[in-house]
Design a protein around this motif. Structure first.
Motif, short mmCIF file in Angstrom:
data_model
loop_
_atom_site.label_atom_id
_atom_site.label_comp_id
_atom_site.label_asym_id
_atom_site.label_seq_id
_atom_site.Cartn_x
_atom_site.Cartn_y
_atom_site.Cartn_z
N LEU A 1 19.34 54.26 -20.02
CA LEU A 1 19.73 53.31 -21.06
C LEU A 1 19.59 51.87 -20.58
CD1 LEU A 1 22.88 55.00 -22.62
CD2 LEU A 1 20.82 54.30 -23.84
N GLU A 2 20.02 51.63 -19.35
CA GLU A 2 19.91 50.29 -18.76
C GLU A 2 18.45 49.86 -18.67
OE1 GLU A 2 20.88 48.28 -14.45
OE2 GLU A 2 22.20 49.87 -15.17
N ILE A 3 17.60 50.76 -18.21
CA ILE A 3 16.17 50.45 -18.10
C ILE A 3 15.58 50.18 -19.49
CG2 ILE A 3 13.92 51.50 -17.60
CD1 ILE A 3 15.25 52.89 -15.22
N SER A 4 15.96 50.99 -20.47
CA SER A 4 15.38 50.85 -21.80
C SER A 4 15.73 49.52 -22.46
CB SER A 4 15.83 52.00 -22.71
OG SER A 4 17.19 51.87 -23.09
N ARG A 5 16.79 48.87 -22.00
CA ARG A 5 17.24 47.60 -22.59
C ARG A 5 16.90 46.37 -21.75
NH1 ARG A 5 23.11 50.24 -23.82
NH2 ARG A 5 22.49 51.42 -25.66
N ASP A 6 16.35 46.58 -20.57
CA ASP A 6 16.08 45.48 -19.64
C ASP A 6 14.78 44.76 -20.02
OD1 ASP A 6 15.56 43.79 -17.50
OD2 ASP A 6 16.16 45.26 -15.99
N GLU B 1 7.07 46.63 -21.16
CA GLU B 1 7.27 47.41 -22.39
C GLU B 1 7.04 48.90 -22.13
OE1 GLU B 1 8.15 48.65 -26.10
OE2 GLU B 1 8.47 46.63 -25.35
N LYS B 2 6.06 49.23 -21.30
CA LYS B 2 5.77 50.64 -21.01
C LYS B 2 6.96 51.31 -20.32
CE LYS B 2 2.70 53.93 -18.74
NZ LYS B 2 3.60 54.98 -19.09
N ILE B 3 7.55 50.67 -19.35
CA ILE B 3 8.70 51.24 -18.64
C ILE B 3 9.85 51.44 -19.62
CG2 ILE B 3 10.43 50.83 -16.84
CD1 ILE B 3 7.70 51.52 -15.71
N ARG B 4 10.12 50.43 -20.44
CA ARG B 4 11.21 50.54 -21.42
C ARG B 4 10.92 51.64 -22.43
NH1 ARG B 4 11.50 45.60 -24.20
NH2 ARG B 4 9.69 44.83 -23.10
N LYS C 1 13.08 55.10 -23.11
CA LYS C 1 13.53 55.47 -24.46
C LYS C 1 13.01 56.86 -24.83
CE LYS C 1 13.71 50.74 -26.09
NZ LYS C 1 13.03 49.71 -26.87
N PHE C 2 11.76 57.15 -24.47
CA PHE C 2 11.17 58.44 -24.75
C PHE C 2 11.95 59.56 -24.06
CE2 PHE C 2 8.24 61.90 -23.69
CZ PHE C 2 7.76 62.23 -24.95
N LEU C 3 12.31 59.34 -22.80
CA LEU C 3 13.07 60.35 -22.05
C LEU C 3 14.47 60.55 -22.64
CD1 LEU C 3 12.04 59.37 -18.43
CD2 LEU C 3 11.37 61.43 -19.67
#
Length: 77
Positions: free
Chosen positions: A19-24, A29-32, A36-38
């Motif tokens: 969650l932290e990674i998805s919002r950072d 954009e690919k990492i986020r 989110k996909f995971l």
């Protein structure tokens, strides 16, 4: 040997990390997007604790040979 409460805590902490990674916004954009996909089908805290309750309620009939995988709590009680 990892105990069910330790495994539950690790899965919950991994969810928080994703969650932290998805919002950072400092990450690509690919990492986020990947985070989110995971998370799309990742178990919630409720899901994990429910799985723990179910597994703990069938102690007379162990699931597999290892017994419970998850716990309904994350401390050692």
């Amino acid at each position: 040997m990892t105990m069910p409460h330790e495994r539950t805590r690790a899965v919950l902490q991994t969810r928080d990390f994703l969650l932290e990674i998805s919002r950072d916004q400092t990450l690509s954009e690919k990492i986020r997007h990947d985070a989110k996909f995971l998370l799309r089908h990742y178990p919630s805290e409720f899901d994990l604790k429910m799985a723990g309750r179910i597994e703990e309620s069938v102690r007379e009939f162990p699931i597999g040979t290892l017994g419970p995988i998850f716990s309904s709590h994350v401390d050692n009680s």
